[in-house]
Each structure stands twice: as structure tokens, then as C-alpha cells.
Design an enzyme around this catalytic site. Structure first.
Site, PDB file in Angstrom:
ATOM      1  N   ARG A  35      63.141  70.027  15.528  1.00 53.15           N
ATOM      2  CA  ARG A  35      64.330  69.320  15.397  1.00 53.15           C
ATOM      3  C   ARG A  35      65.225  70.673  14.762  1.00 53.15           C
ATOM      4  NH1 ARG A  35      66.776  65.382  16.658  1.00 53.15           N
ATOM      5  NH2 ARG A  35      64.543  64.370  17.542  1.00 53.15           N
ATOM      6  N   HIS A  38      66.084  72.882  17.638  1.00 50.99           N
ATOM      7  CA  HIS A  38      67.044  72.072  18.679  1.00 50.99           C
ATOM      8  C   HIS A  38      68.408  72.113  17.801  1.00 50.99           C
ATOM      9  CE1 HIS A  38      69.072  68.079  19.536  1.00 50.99           C
ATOM     10  NE2 HIS A  38      68.911  68.570  20.718  1.00 50.99           N
TER      11      HIS A  38
END
Length: 200
Positions: A35, A38
């Protein structure tokens, strides 16, 4: 309630995993690493982040049991989409010996006490101040950014022995700090965590 993942996010993670093998990471570490990558489109975080799976497991349990989440700036709060947060920066005042961010950490600690999750993505002085308190945090996500004090404050966090997510380099920021917390929020709670313990 299950989180609905947008097709663009699904495709983004598919492409991330096509470019970087994250399968060797344990589950929560993998969730945090992916994450954060990302959020920044920066694959280098795979080797720059410093995490501990055991600490993440305890923090995940504390978070889903309702532990408070404290952030250093509103930009971090804005990125945490599924949880109320505490941010005292608006109430804080700078002094000759204390930055406004450091004062905000003191005010937040007075409000929430021990056992909170702290998410610091902007100010190294906020992280430095937290390390002077007896905050007994469930987790410190210490990812402040900058050329002055950021890497040093994160090194001090690692040396403190507190349960933490940090990174070695000077990079970081509000988006990646929020992403690390969101990874724990979005990761499913196991049946064992949901089930109340029976008295023997």
C-alpha cells in the site's frame, strides 16, 4: 462491512505485483509495503521500509479493537478514510524550545494517553517529541519527510525499540504514512481476533 475496491486500484496492485514480487513478505508486512508503494508509485519502498510482523499483528489487533489513531497533520488525517483521528496541530503553539508540531504531540498525548497508534508523516520534530514521552504506543508509523531531521528521527525511532513502521531514507510524507495505517485498517480481521475470549 467489506470494503469495495475500485477496478483502477485492483489494476494498480496487479501491475505492482507484476513488477515486484512481494510474496516473500509475511501478510501484514506485505500489506503495508504494497500500500505504501501504491501510494507513492515508488518500488524502492520495498527495501527502504523497516517493519516487524509481530509488532504489526499487535497493532492490527489494537486498531480493530478501537485504539485511538493520532496524526501529526491534517493531510495525514485526510488520507485515513475509514477511521476518526486525533490531530491537535490547530491548538498547538510554537515556543523557543518547541515546534508547533512537537507541541501538538504533547497535546494529543494528554488527550489520548497510552496505547494509541501514532501516524507521523510530515514533521520530524513531532516524531522526536513522541520519543520523549511515555506514550506506550500500540504502533508508531514514523515516516516524516525532509532533508533536515527526517532520516535521523526515524533512526531514533528504530533505536527506541518501540513497535514501529519507519524507513531508512529521507523520503516519506503524509500520503505514505496514511497508506501504512490504511493497510492495517483494510487487512481483514481473523476469526480468532473477532471471537471474544471465554473465561476458563
Amino acid at each position: 462491512m467489506n470494503r469495495v475496491v475500485h477496478p483502477i486500484e485492483q489494476e494498480s496492485f496487479r501491475r505492482l505485483r507484476a513488477r515486484l514480487d512481494t510474496s516473500h513478505f509475511p501478510p501484514l508486512t506485505r500489506a503495508v509495503v504494497e500500500r505504501v508503494i501504491h501510494s507513492a508509485a515508488d518500488l524502492d519502498y520495498a527495501t527502504d521500509l523497516v517493519t516487524d510482523e509481530g509488532a504489526l499483528e499487535k497493532a492490527h489487533a489494537a486498531l480493530h479493537a478501537g485504539a485511538p489513531v493520532v496524526v501529526d497533520v491534517e493531510m495525514v488525517a485526510a488520507g485515513i478514510t475509514r477511521r476518526e483521528t486525533v490531530c491537535r496541530l490547530k491548538d498547538a503553539r510554537a515556543t523557543p524550545s518547541l515546534t508547533r508540531s512537537a507541541h501538538a504531540v504533547r497535546l494529543a498525548y494528554e488527550q489520548v494517553g497510552p496505547g494509541a497508534l501514532w501516524v507521523i508523516g510530515c514533521a520530524p520534530t513531532a516524531l522526536e517529541e513522541l520519543l520523549t514521552l511515555d506514550a506506550a504506543p500500540a504502533l508508531v508509523i514514523g515516516l516524516p519527510v525532509g532533508f533536515v531531521g527526517a532520516a535521523e528521527s526515524k533512526a531514533a525511532l528504530r533505536e527506541s525499540g518501540l513497535p514501529a513502521v519507519s524507513n531508512i531514507s529521507e523520503k516519506g510524507g503524509s500520503a505514505v504514512a496514511a497508506a501504512a495505517l490504511n493497510a492495517l485498517l483494510y487487512h481483514p480481521v481473523s476469526h480468532a481476533q473477532k471471537a471474544p475470549k471465554e473465561n476458563s
